[in-house]
Enzyme design. Structure first.
Site, short mmCIF file in Angstrom:
data_model
loop_
_atom_site.label_atom_id
_atom_site.label_comp_id
_atom_site.label_asym_id
_atom_site.label_seq_id
_atom_site.Cartn_x
_atom_site.Cartn_y
_atom_site.Cartn_z
N GLY A 1 0.84 -1.19 0.00
CA GLY A 1 0.00 0.00 0.00
C GLY A 1 0.87 1.24 0.00
O GLY A 1 1.93 1.27 -0.62
N CYS A 2 0.47 2.23 0.74
CA CYS A 2 1.19 3.48 0.81
C CYS A 2 2.58 3.27 1.40
O CYS A 2 2.72 2.66 2.46
CB CYS A 2 0.41 4.46 1.67
SG CYS A 2 1.27 5.99 2.02
N PHE A 3 3.59 3.79 0.74
CA PHE A 3 4.96 3.57 1.24
C PHE A 3 5.24 4.30 2.54
O PHE A 3 6.15 3.95 3.27
CB PHE A 3 6.03 3.84 0.20
CG PHE A 3 5.97 5.13 -0.57
CD1 PHE A 3 5.50 6.31 -0.05
CD2 PHE A 3 6.43 5.13 -1.88
CE1 PHE A 3 5.47 7.49 -0.78
CE2 PHE A 3 6.42 6.31 -2.63
CZ PHE A 3 5.93 7.48 -2.07
N TRP A 4 4.46 5.33 2.86
CA TRP A 4 4.64 6.00 4.15
C TRP A 4 4.39 5.01 5.28
O TRP A 4 5.07 5.04 6.31
CB TRP A 4 3.68 7.17 4.31
CG TRP A 4 3.85 8.28 3.32
CD1 TRP A 4 4.93 8.56 2.54
CD2 TRP A 4 2.88 9.29 3.03
NE1 TRP A 4 4.69 9.68 1.78
CE2 TRP A 4 3.45 10.15 2.07
CE3 TRP A 4 1.59 9.55 3.49
CZ2 TRP A 4 2.77 11.25 1.55
CZ3 TRP A 4 0.92 10.64 2.98
CH2 TRP A 4 1.50 11.49 2.02
N CYS A 5 3.40 4.14 5.10
CA CYS A 5 3.04 3.15 6.12
C CYS A 5 4.11 2.08 6.27
O CYS A 5 4.56 1.79 7.38
CB CYS A 5 1.73 2.47 5.76
SG CYS A 5 0.30 3.57 5.67
#
Length: 180
Positions: free
Chosen positions: A14-18
């Protein structure tokens, strides 16, 4: 430490920030870089990735010391901290750029990923079957500077509080023995 002892793992959850925020906290993880891989154009920019038309996934590239944490252990954390059963979706993030994927760097990584997926499916850890893509690693493009270390620098943002904080909480509860 000798950097020759390090290995590389490339994961998309999913989101790479996560995913970046989760893996930065693990012992044995030396570096986590957010970026893009698995697509069909060179040097994509974030604004192109989010359209879903480049074929890239938001991913992280991890440098880790296998003497401290194994690739298999990284995979168990990976599967526990995102939903590997939703095709091209993680919570409100929708599109192929948010797919669940293991981009393997060796036959051993491929075999371990496939084995863990089979194990988790057999044990019915998730209600639905795992749809995580297991693909040979391609060129990894580092995301723009503002996407690096995002959670640590923007914890007060609603996205971090509502989406990433619960992943960090689960990490600290389930994998406390693996934390820095």
């Amino acid at each position: 430490m000798n950097s020759g002892n390090l290995e590389v793992a490339t994961l998309a959850g999913g989101c790479f920030w996560c995913t970046e925020a989760v893996f930065q906290r693990l012992s044995g993880v030396v570096e986590v870089v957010s970026g893009f891989t698995g697509g069909n154009i060179k040097n994509p920019a974030y604004r192109e990735i989010i359209t879903g038309r480049t074929g890239h996934a938001e991913a992280i590239q991890i440098k880790f010391n296998p003497q401290e944490i194994s690739f298999q252990e990284l995979l168990y954390v990976f599967f526990a901290t995102h939903d590997p059963t939703t095709l091209n979706r993680q919570q409100n993030d929708v599109g192929t750029q948010y797919r669940s994927a293991v981009f393997y760097h060796s036959e051993s990584q491929k075999e371990q990923a496939e084995s863990i997926i089979a194990e988790l499916d057999k044990k019915e850890v998730f209600t639905n079957k795992i749809v995580t893509e297991v693909t040979s690693a391609k060129e990894f493009y580092i995301a723009e500077k503002e996407h690096q270390n995002f959670y640590n620098e923007h914890r007060d943002q609603p996205y971090c509080q509502y989406i990433i904080d619960p992943k960090i909480k689960k990490l600290t509860e389930v994998f406390s023995d693996k934390l820095k």
